[in-house]
Scaffold this motif. Sequence first.
Motif, short mmCIF file in Angstrom:
data_model
loop_
_atom_site.label_atom_id
_atom_site.label_comp_id
_atom_site.label_asym_id
_atom_site.label_seq_id
_atom_site.Cartn_x
_atom_site.Cartn_y
_atom_site.Cartn_z
N GLU A 27 3.91 3.15 5.77
CA GLU A 27 2.98 2.44 4.73
C GLU A 27 1.86 1.49 5.36
OE1 GLU A 27 4.68 0.52 1.28
OE2 GLU A 27 5.96 2.32 1.03
N THR A 28 0.96 1.29 4.94
CA THR A 28 0.05 0.29 5.27
C THR A 28 -0.38 -0.90 4.55
OG1 THR A 28 -1.91 1.45 4.45
CG2 THR A 28 -1.22 2.16 6.50
N LEU A 29 -0.98 -1.92 5.11
CA LEU A 29 -1.17 -3.23 4.51
C LEU A 29 -2.12 -3.77 5.35
CD1 LEU A 29 -0.95 -5.25 2.33
CD2 LEU A 29 1.34 -6.06 3.61
N TYR A 30 -3.74 -3.72 5.03
CA TYR A 30 -4.66 -3.90 5.94
C TYR A 30 -5.61 -5.10 5.56
CZ TYR A 30 -4.06 0.53 8.19
OH TYR A 30 -3.87 1.98 8.90
N ASP A 31 -5.88 -5.85 6.25
CA ASP A 31 -6.88 -6.97 6.05
C ASP A 31 -6.33 -8.14 5.47
OD1 ASP A 31 -9.41 -8.28 6.09
OD2 ASP A 31 -10.31 -7.40 4.48
N VAL A 32 -4.98 -8.57 5.90
CA VAL A 32 -4.41 -9.72 5.50
C VAL A 32 -4.30 -10.83 6.51
CG1 VAL A 32 -3.19 -8.28 3.70
CG2 VAL A 32 -2.07 -8.41 6.03
N GLY A 33 -5.29 -11.23 7.13
CA GLY A 33 -5.24 -12.09 8.23
C GLY A 33 -4.72 -13.41 7.68
N VAL A 34 -4.57 -14.36 8.75
CA VAL A 34 -4.05 -15.49 8.50
C VAL A 34 -4.88 -16.54 8.00
CG1 VAL A 34 -2.26 -15.37 10.09
CG2 VAL A 34 -4.25 -16.39 10.85
N ALA A 35 -6.19 -16.34 7.88
CA ALA A 35 -7.18 -17.34 7.34
C ALA A 35 -7.07 -17.52 5.80
CB ALA A 35 -8.44 -17.12 7.86
N GLY A 36 -6.58 -16.39 5.21
CA GLY A 36 -6.58 -16.30 3.85
C GLY A 36 -4.74 -16.07 3.42
N ILE A 37 -4.07 -16.72 3.72
CA ILE A 37 -2.61 -16.58 3.83
C ILE A 37 -2.04 -15.92 2.47
CG2 ILE A 37 -1.84 -18.81 3.08
CD1 ILE A 37 -0.65 -17.04 6.28
#
Lengths: 249, 249, 249, 249, 249, 249, 249, 249
Positions: G150-160
């Motif tokens: 499965e994938t979970l993309y574009d969840v970087g820490v700047a928008g936790i």
Amino acid sequence: MNIRKLEELLKKVKSGKITLDEAIAQLKSLPFEDLGFTRIDHHRSLRKGFPEVIWGEGKTSRQILSIMKQLKQKGQNILITRLEEKKARAIQKIFLKSQYYPKSKVLTYLTHPVKPEGKGTILVITAGTTDIPVAEEAVITAQFMGNCVETLYDVGVAGIHRLLYERERMEKAYVLIVAAGMEGALPSVVGGLVDRPVIAVPTSVGYGTSFGGITALLAMLNSCASGVAVVNIDNGFGAGYIASLINRM
Amino acid sequence: MNIRKLEELLKKVKSGKITLDEAIAQLKSLPFEDLGFTRIDHHRSLRKGFPEVIWGEGKTSRQILSIMKQLKQKGQNILITRLEEKKARAIQKIFLKSQYYPKSKVLTYLTHPVKPEGKGTILVITAGTTDIPVAEEAVITAQFMGNCVETLYDVGVAGIHRLLYERERMEKAYVLIVAAGMEGALPSVVGGLVDRPVIAVPTSVGYGTSFGGITALLAMLNSCASGVAVVNIDNGFGAGYIASLINRM
Amino acid sequence: MNIRKLEELLKKVKSGKITLDEAIAQLKSLPFEDLGFTRIDHHRSLRKGFPEVIWGEGKTSRQILSIMKQLKQKGQNILITRLEEKKARAIQKIFLKSQYYPKSKVLTYLTHPVKPEGKGTILVITAGTTDIPVAEEAVITAQFMGNCVETLYDVGVAGIHRLLYERERMEKAYVLIVAAGMEGALPSVVGGLVDRPVIAVPTSVGYGTSFGGITALLAMLNSCASGVAVVNIDNGFGAGYIASLINRM
Amino acid sequence: MNIRKLEELLKKVKSGKITLDEAIAQLKSLPFEDLGFTRIDHHRSLRKGFPEVIWGEGKTSRQILSIMKQLKQKGQNILITRLEEKKARAIQKIFLKSQYYPKSKVLTYLTHPVKPEGKGTILVITAGTTDIPVAEEAVITAQFMGNCVETLYDVGVAGIHRLLYERERMEKAYVLIVAAGMEGALPSVVGGLVDRPVIAVPTSVGYGTSFGGITALLAMLNSCASGVAVVNIDNGFGAGYIASLINRM
Amino acid sequence: MNIRKLEELLKKVKSGKITLDEAIAQLKSLPFEDLGFTRIDHHRSLRKGFPEVIWGEGKTSRQILSIMKQLKQKGQNILITRLEEKKARAIQKIFLKSQYYPKSKVLTYLTHPVKPEGKGTILVITAGTTDIPVAEEAVITAQFMGNCVETLYDVGVAGIHRLLYERERMEKAYVLIVAAGMEGALPSVVGGLVDRPVIAVPTSVGYGTSFGGITALLAMLNSCASGVAVVNIDNGFGAGYIASLINRM
Amino acid sequence: MNIRKLEELLKKVKSGKITLDEAIAQLKSLPFEDLGFTRIDHHRSLRKGFPEVIWGEGKTSRQILSIMKQLKQKGQNILITRLEEKKARAIQKIFLKSQYYPKSKVLTYLTHPVKPEGKGTILVITAGTTDIPVAEEAVITAQFMGNCVETLYDVGVAGIHRLLYERERMEKAYVLIVAAGMEGALPSVVGGLVDRPVIAVPTSVGYGTSFGGITALLAMLNSCASGVAVVNIDNGFGAGYIASLINRM
Amino acid sequence: MNIRKLEELLKKVKSGKITLDEAIAQLKSLPFEDLGFTRIDHHRSLRKGFPEVIWGEGKTSRQILSIMKQLKQKGQNILITRLEEKKARAIQKIFLKSQYYPKSKVLTYLTHPVKPEGKGTILVITAGTTDIPVAEEAVITAQFMGNCVETLYDVGVAGIHRLLYERERMEKAYVLIVAAGMEGALPSVVGGLVDRPVIAVPTSVGYGTSFGGITALLAMLNSCASGVAVVNIDNGFGAGYIASLINRM
Amino acid sequence: MNIRKLEELLKKVKSGKITLDEAIAQLKSLPFEDLGFTRIDHHRSLRKGFPEVIWGEGKTSRQILSIMKQLKQKGQNILITRLEEKKARAIQKIFLKSQYYPKSKVLTYLTHPVKPEGKGTILVITAGTTDIPVAEEAVITAQFMGNCVETLYDVGVAGIHRLLYERERMEKAYVLIVAAGMEGALPSVVGGLVDRPVIAVPTSVGYGTSFGGITALLAMLNSCASGVAVVNIDNGFGAGYIASLINRM
């Protein structure tokens, strides 16, 4: 404080409205930039005899031409470094008598003949033939600044006899510029043979761990010969410039 | 040109020996340094409200005491950073009321109470407990410069809930200082939660590839959160200083 | 737990099927993400007044257009950084009123006029003319965020009088952004002249040991002037962003 | 081939046992080292007026004393660099009139008074007080080589007025040595104010990303001011040496 | 919003003062941190079966003792890494049954026997005997987390037969930890021999260009064998931890 | 499969219970490690004539003594490198006839006289006197391996005549080891003068940008002279070892 | 010793010409390579269920096609990484059913359906959209090795909050792969939220001091969360491979 | 002093105009370069049997052709390295019988057949197929210098059996050249298997943290196997050259 304020202050002095001490106190606190330092800068330019060098990189030929016209009007000679051939060709269409050196990417334009400034000869040495473009940048710069320049190319340390064979020429020079890539050992050897200042120029010649000139730079900074100072990688201009300053002393 | 020359010039103006225009021309070409710029510097000091910070490293306690005495005479508060404990103890024998913080190697001496300068609260955050000495340097600096400072320690990103739990306090702060070693990720997370400037301080906490704080520094420079700027490794003072400048705007 | 589960829980509370204590216990253990944090995020966006900046690098023009349409529908102004000219031209065919700045590779699109947010002026300074594209990115970002921006270009430290001449403008600014490549010395000098926060931006201008901006970056991190913080190499956007946050305080 | 072989060869020439051409051929293939180049080296030493500097690091005091005795016998003045205090104390017990400078770890011993060699003044400048030990090494070296040396300490770029105030002294100097740590910006500013060669010495003063002087070194190599050349980190001796070579031209 | 506010809200629901929709809306906007996430964190701790590891570096023995007492009260086993011998000795005076491993600087204290968690054997391999302290840290960590651990020491690639001789043991292991300094080649060879995950640990063993483990780290990251992942230099704990996570799957 | 299994297999062959083809197939799939490769390793040791070198770093004197006793029993000569003086002294109390070289931290113990192995002379050259400890490690190693070794110390490139004077000795050598720190230029010059393999050893001699030998290493890797290969920084042992391998060909 | 020699040996055993002990001795000293280890290698391949991955870089399409044909004949599935689009197109003309993923430069060819091997789900997470090509390489590899991904993309820490919102999916996964560029902080946060192994993949996304992924790599190696191991920059394949090994345990 | 002066001197000796002692004194002070060292150099060339290798990089095909013509006239064989295909094609139009190897960018031209010089076989080994171009450069160089060369390609450490299978060939070789990229582990394994000198060549094969061959280089310099020396990254020529020097001993 601008000129008008200065004028008013002096009027008050003249008319006695303020004492000399008060005037001095006020003058001391003057923001110096209002005193017209551009003139002082102008003096500095004249004094150096080497007004403005144009760094060609990142400037359009239009921008360069505009600067050149101003300098030409002031009667100054012009040196442009790191100038791509394409821009140079555009410039040469306007400044017909300008001269372009494609290997070292330098362009010169003379509004008046170069005045001799140097006391002795500047000798420019390279370790290999691939270092010549950088050396040439130093040569042109030093000649442009009024120096007599000689060259000694392809005398790297792996064939030390080639260098030793030219010892007399080295000893006669007033300042020596030594350009080398790879292991950058040549300035150390030259520095051990002469008693004159050696300006070392690391070049980006080499591959792998030459790291685009870093190895040569580091070697030169660690020279076991005294009397060696170093400029940036491939900075033939900088070497020619400081050598010229030294040679006119 | 010294004061006497200036005096003579003004006398000539007063007596009419030179015209105003001549006087202006001469004044313009004055070397500005002769005008007593130390006074201007003095103004600058007063204006900043934060005259001189002494960098303790590489100075003897004797040298530091001599500077402190001058500053004390001028009625200034004194902050010394990077001061080894041994020197601090020597200084405290003379400046009895000075306060020394051994963890962060800072010494303060107040000749007068600190005047409140900040508009809001500066919040100093650390990722771990080992980052606290650096944070403390920031805290002391900011307090010394008249700010209200709060702290939030040991809220590193590996337990993100600890940080989120304190979101309200973060949102209330005017400026945030975030100190972290190791992977230096905390400023990015904080920067994404608030709309205030975040000053990131990499610390030398870690081992192996933390490279004495370089990894944290690089991570902070590459923060994907906007609104983050960075100071030198372990530079708690610098963070506290710029945060204070921001907080008084 | 999703909304329906929450609804059921509250129904049970209402009907008395579970006690308050039981409900509180269940609510406490709720995975918070089911509570609809996107709304909170929405709030955050509005609060910041600066919803989404699109990082153009590595995105196709199709992807960018799709994001732009969504943002436009929400009535937001749009800023795209690091956008290659080719993609920009494709976007401008759809967003006719968008504006593209090829030197700094920034595109802006306004759905509504920018609202003034800043208290004072942000002054953007460069050491050379080659640093201007990075500076321009800062200028556009800061203007886009509602600030009054002034510029002061080509005042590098080798001709210090050029900088000093503009001291008054520097002292009037609320925040200063200083972009420099090569030896990156300008922020130190500026930081010593003003009592305002200085955001230093190292640029990749230079050659050889400038290492694409690393030398300038390191110099800025080691500034002997207090009040200087640093962003990533060539990160004009980041400088403009944090300067804007500071200027609205 | 040693002297005896050379003698035999010449005898054969004299007695006609070999022709001139044969003799020339044999001489040409002589390993030149057998011709007694040590004498030539001796000439070089005399010519330079600065025979041997002893690098104290990694040598025992016994080894150093042995070298010193030989040099003393030849009537030469002696300079030892990077000499730990402990060794220096041992040496001073034998060479009673030797002088040791603990801050810069230099020891000098004069068998005869230093002969003036320099044409003008060498001005040694530092950014901070912590750079003074390195500067002092340059001062002692240059004085030892017969130069008139002046100093200008603690005039770093964060308080640019301190430097500008001394502009006249800078302009009067023939060669300038500028030592700075941290961001290493001072040589650029000095280089822009004078038209004399500037020898830049990076010092290991600083912390964190100063990387023991690397940042200062890189900044100096990338100086936007022309007329600047660089020596190794903390290499005050090297700077004093090349400055001396320049000043006697 | 704290518990009381939540209670009030639910009371309003119960009493019908607000509708379900209103209550849901209010709950959605709850700052989640007010819901008592420490409990959730508590759950996480229990679930992981490995509550808190104490990083000993930079903490005083007093601080560590205080944490240990809290953990002991909660009935948790305790693992402390990077603990200097001196601090360990102080701790052992209070926690008499704690065990200290001076080579790897690890201390363990068991409040209850370790529960077996692993499915298979974790095999810890070293290239040389000097890598054993790092390996031991991995061994202790993995045992502490309930794993069966075997070791295979001093089987570096320069005597490949030593390694091949133990092939059967390697093939039987579920997870392999491979610690190596110098050229760090061992994980590549091991990774080519087994079909199990290999956790590579670079050690700081070596001199010169081993750069304190960087060379080994880089070699491991570039392993031409698939199935290798890497942890920080000397991070035996990290390797033991992730190997434990893998082994319990 | 162990010996017993092999025995059973052969018994079955003998008794005709399995065909030859079946036996071959089974033997082919034997894990080779069961065939007793230690013996093969033993052969390898004898063949090399240089059984085991002990790396002293990170081993206790007790561990080293244990290994030495085993090697002594096998009648082997022993070489220990990187052995601290303190450990050496402990070892010498047991191995009375062992010899310790404190400068190069090497200890040797002979159970039988060294057998001459080399064809020609190995010449070990250093640039300075500070490089001698590293050179000495190479000398001892090569002598221990049965080579005739000569030395030529302190002939760095800054006084090139010192080196050229010894050209005949260089040309007579079969293999040359050249140790140098600082700019590491000597191997290039030597490599250009001889037609024999040159093993270059960078030493950590120098300061500042010598970076503990990295500069010398890089210079040597970039040698413009062919016929130069390099070993690790300060790796005198490695140089002596490979030179010995070459010299016995 | 080849097969014939082995045959002769066994014949002698059978005929009683040599004793069992003699035969065992001879077999022990057999060079193992003559025993046909390719077969053992073959076994290893079958056992791993993942015979050969072709590294496309630096191979011509002709070379690749030749390898593919051999693998196809053996009935193996084929995975090619780092394959330029041009070469892929040439291959697809021959292997019509092969599938090429241009973003991640991977080509797969199935001779038989992939057999499910994994126990749980592998979750592949990215910080930004620009990291997706690297993530996709991991996804394809893991699927090719028989895993449910499965994938979970574009969840970087700047928008936790984006990340926390998906906490349940993270907790359900057996293995997590986390790809991030810039400051590389995401694996630390993920590692703190789950109790499963996290494979961190630094990507070359970023500019300036992201140094092509080095910053992200360093940050990941210094993760303050336990349970994180790292692969090479942009090595999606390696991450997918080790995750598959873990997931089949 | 040129030949005529030497002639005159000898004439004076012959005629007795000067004494032998006077003549010796004059000869000793002769600048050796006047003795015609080019001839000595010529001797050296002949002696080495390998006069001039042309480094193709940075030279125009015109320059190269000019050098080739001179060398051809002297009857020498010619080897050109790092020659771009375009230049090679231009050269082949003039030197019809020259041979160009595009993968390794080497051109050879034989004026006479290569004379066998080597005693044994040089074995060139690569870790992968992508390392072959560098290996080929070594092969061609060694063959050009009169050696018998064998190759063993694609035997990297991840499939150690491939290498071990060829152990006999390795043991038979006199000198081994081992080229590897990525983690560069192969020379260590080979060095442990043979008792001959191993020349390690790091190649720029790899991606991410292979850093263009630096990782492989560092690994090779830190080889735990004795008997390994290293040349520059991708320097197949250098490896072939020194291997040839060794093989002719």
